[in-house]
Design a protein around this motif. Structure first.
Motif, mmCIF file in Angstrom:
data_model
loop_
_atom_site.group_PDB
_atom_site.id
_atom_site.type_symbol
_atom_site.label_atom_id
_atom_site.label_comp_id
_atom_site.label_asym_id
_atom_site.label_seq_id
_atom_site.Cartn_x
_atom_site.Cartn_y
_atom_site.Cartn_z
ATOM 1 N N THR A 70 0.831 -1.218 0.000
ATOM 2 C CA THR A 70 0.000 0.000 0.000
ATOM 3 C C THR A 70 0.864 1.267 0.000
ATOM 4 N N PHE A 71 2.148 1.121 0.371
ATOM 5 C CA PHE A 71 3.086 2.253 0.230
ATOM 6 C C PHE A 71 3.344 2.471 -1.265
ATOM 7 N N LEU A 72 3.569 1.362 -1.969
ATOM 8 C CA LEU A 72 3.893 1.465 -3.400
ATOM 9 C C LEU A 72 2.699 1.961 -4.220
ATOM 10 N N THR A 73 1.482 1.551 -3.824
ATOM 11 C CA THR A 73 0.304 2.022 -4.572
ATOM 12 C C THR A 73 -0.081 3.445 -4.161
ATOM 13 N N GLY A 74 0.443 3.909 -3.031
ATOM 14 C CA GLY A 74 0.118 5.259 -2.558
ATOM 15 C C GLY A 74 -1.139 5.307 -1.706
ATOM 16 N N GLU A 75 -1.741 4.133 -1.474
ATOM 17 C CA GLU A 75 -2.982 4.089 -0.690
ATOM 18 C C GLU A 75 -2.716 4.302 0.806
ATOM 19 N N ARG A 108 8.835 13.678 16.013
ATOM 20 C CA ARG A 108 9.570 12.510 15.485
ATOM 21 C C ARG A 108 8.601 11.395 15.126
ATOM 22 N N LEU A 109 7.634 11.181 16.013
ATOM 23 C CA LEU A 109 6.652 10.114 15.769
ATOM 24 C C LEU A 109 5.915 10.353 14.452
ATOM 25 N N LEU A 110 5.504 11.602 14.234
ATOM 26 C CA LEU A 110 4.740 11.897 13.016
ATOM 27 C C LEU A 110 5.629 11.791 11.775
ATOM 28 N N ALA A 111 6.876 12.280 11.894
ATOM 29 C CA ALA A 111 7.780 12.204 10.734
ATOM 30 C C ALA A 111 8.047 10.741 10.357
ATOM 31 N N LEU A 112 8.287 9.910 11.364
ATOM 32 C CA LEU A 112 8.546 8.485 11.093
ATOM 33 C C LEU A 112 7.296 7.812 10.521
ATOM 34 N N SER A 113 6.135 8.180 11.056
ATOM 35 C CA SER A 113 4.883 7.593 10.559
ATOM 36 C C SER A 113 4.676 7.949 9.094
ATOM 37 N N LYS A 114 5.000 9.206 8.763
ATOM 38 C CA LYS A 114 4.845 9.636 7.362
ATOM 39 C C LYS A 114 5.806 8.840 6.467
ATOM 40 N N ALA A 115 7.047 8.678 6.953
ATOM 41 C CA ALA A 115 8.056 7.974 6.149
ATOM 42 C C ALA A 115 7.663 6.512 5.914
ATOM 43 N N ILE A 116 7.000 5.917 6.866
ATOM 44 C CA ILE A 116 6.582 4.517 6.708
ATOM 45 C C ILE A 116 5.384 4.421 5.765
ATOM 46 N N GLY A 117 4.626 5.521 5.663
ATOM 47 C CA GLY A 117 3.520 5.540 4.702
ATOM 48 C C GLY A 117 2.139 5.454 5.324
ATOM 49 N N THR A 118 2.082 5.465 6.661
ATOM 50 C CA THR A 118 0.771 5.268 7.290
ATOM 51 C C THR A 118 -0.073 6.550 7.313
ATOM 52 N N LEU A 119 0.596 7.724 7.246
ATOM 53 C CA LEU A 119 -0.197 8.958 7.348
ATOM 54 C C LEU A 119 -0.990 9.251 6.079
ATOM 55 N N LYS A 120 -0.687 8.517 5.003
ATOM 56 C CA LYS A 120 -1.486 8.665 3.768
ATOM 57 C C LYS A 120 -2.930 8.293 4.071
ATOM 58 N N LYS A 121 -3.095 7.257 4.893
ATOM 59 C CA LYS A 121 -4.442 6.800 5.226
ATOM 60 C C LYS A 121 -4.894 7.412 6.567
ATOM 61 N N GLY A 122 -4.021 7.390 7.559
ATOM 62 C CA GLY A 122 -4.372 7.985 8.845
ATOM 63 C C GLY A 122 -3.824 7.191 10.023
ATOM 64 N N ALA A 123 -3.326 7.919 11.049
ATOM 65 C CA ALA A 123 -2.836 7.266 12.262
ATOM 66 C C ALA A 123 -3.585 7.848 13.457
ATOM 67 N N ILE A 124 -4.060 6.964 14.309
ATOM 68 C CA ILE A 124 -4.821 7.371 15.489
ATOM 69 C C ILE A 124 -3.913 7.323 16.709
ATOM 70 N N LYS A 125 -3.907 8.423 17.490
ATOM 71 C CA LYS A 125 -3.040 8.445 18.680
ATOM 72 C C LYS A 125 -3.769 7.823 19.867
#
Ligand code: NAI
Length: 360
Positions: free
Chosen positions: A140-145, A164-181
């Motif tokens: 899903t990182f490769l598809t951009g989803e 740092r948490l948000l930057a790492l989350s973005k780099a992993i690709g999860t913020l494209k869809k959404g991360a819940i704290k």
């Protein structure tokens, strides 16, 4: 209860420009997360014991080190090894090599949430727990989803833990869809509850349905295809996720909708809720974790798995798959318990008998 959900616009990857990140463990999550972070422009190295996972990391072009050396060379360490070995590996190989101000990242809340690790007080401690299997994290990182995650800050030593948490989350690709704290513990509780309440209840219902039909004389091939082998069920699950639990019923015929809804009432009074509430309480109070930490539970687990491999459904499924010319996977083999383990389990022989019956 308000919930904080983060997306790409909330994070700035450039704050990690000068950081070295090590991924400890190159398995399901480790490989996908390392590749995603590297593709996002971060400086990623891998720490792994000498095994085939390490060879894969080398093949993928990563600089690889022992776990100790990788941690020493890094500012941020992702601990992506199985939860059950983490306590020992963290104490022996990771913690002694951390420096003041380092960041430690986990992909599950279990060990930290239930206080099983002795964390250094001078580090940031973060969690990025994907709601997605490893291979999906990469795909899903490769598809951009992207994919959903639960994220948490347990310790903020530097004052920069959240960015740092948000930057790492973005780099992993999860913020494209959404991360819940949330907290580590809440993540662990939700995960364990799904595994211990919904999972086994669903499994029991599925097996009971299969056995009802087979005992009534319907051919096993047809029954297994009807109940799960066609993949229709997983397709329906995808539709539930994409358009909604009830809305997806519109894709089924009127006969199907009427039958399902009108018969639903028959299951309403089953005492499922109190069993689930009890399971939740056991998890929240730490009673389950305490039980799983005991040595006897490891022997019990081995024996339960052994019983599970002896279930009738395994043989039946094997035959059905052969008849349907489907590939058979012999991955679920379990050695019988040793004499010594049986002796230990004698203490709980009544309970063991119940498992034997359950998996008959
Ligand atoms: P895995 O089982 O794929 O881990 C394999 C890796 O762990 C290999 O690199 C292996 O060398 C290393 N390893 C195994 N035993 C070791 C030991 N005794 N000492 C040192 N290294 C050892 O792990 P997986 O499934 O990727 O899980 C990692 C973390 O991600 C866990 O915290 C898990 O709860 C979490 N997680 C896993 C998901 C999944 O889809 N598998 C989903 C979301 C979170």
């Amino acid at each position: 209860m308000t919930v904080n959900i983060y997306h790409d616009k909330d994070a700035d990857i450039s704050i990690l420009e000068d950081s070295v990140i090590c991924v400890i463990g190159y398995g399901n999550q480790g490989r996908s997360q390392a590749l995603n972070m590297r593709d996002s422009g971060l400086n990623v190295i891998v720490g792994n014991m000498e095994d085939n996972y390490k060879k894969t990391a080398i093949k993928d072009g990563f600089e690889t080190f022992s776990i100790e050396d990788a941690v020493k060379k890094s500012d941020i360490s992702f601990i992506l090894i199985p939860d059950e070995v983490m306590k020992e590996v963290f104490a022996e190989n990771i913690k002694p090599n951390l420096k003041e101000g380092n960041t430690i990242v986990f992909a599950s809340g279990y060990n930290v949430g239930f206080n099983l690790l002795d964390l250094p007080s001078n580090s940031d401690v973060l969690m990025i727990a994907p709601r997605m299997i490893g291979v999906g994290v990469r795909e899903t990182f490769l598809t951009g989803e992207g994919f959903f995650s639960f994220i948490a800050v347990e310790q903020d030593y530097t004052g920069e833990a959240m960015s740092r948490l948000l930057a790492l989350s973005k780099a992993i690709g999860t913020l494209k869809k959404g991360a819940i704290k949330m907290s580590f513990k809440d993540e662990a509780v939700l995960d364990l509850f799904n595994e211990q309440a919904f999972g086994p209840a669903f499994g029991r219902v599925l097996l009971t349905s299969i056995n009802t039909l087979i005992d009534a004389g319907y051919p096993p091939e047809a029954v297994l295809i009807e109940m799960y082998m066609s993949g229709e069920m997983s397709y329906t699950y995808q539709k539930m996720a994409k358009i909604g639990l009830v809305k997806q019923t519109y894709f089924h015929s009127h006969t199907s909708q009427y039958g399902a809804m009108s018969r639903g009432i028959r299951y309403m009074k089953l005492p499922i809720r109190p069993i689930m509430e009890n399971t939740l309480q056991e998890i929240e109070s730490g009673e389950f974790t305490e039980e799983w930490e005991k040595r006897i539970s490891k022997s019990k687990f081995k024996l339960i798995r052994f019983f599970a491999t002896k279930q009738k459904i395994n043989k039946l499924e094997k035959q059905v798959r052969k008849n349907l010319k489907m590939k058979s996977y012999d991955i679920f083999e379990e050695e019988p318990p040793t004499e010594e383990e049986i002796k230990v389990l004698e203490k709980i022989s009544d309970e063991i008998k119940q498992f034997e019956e359950l998996y008959e």
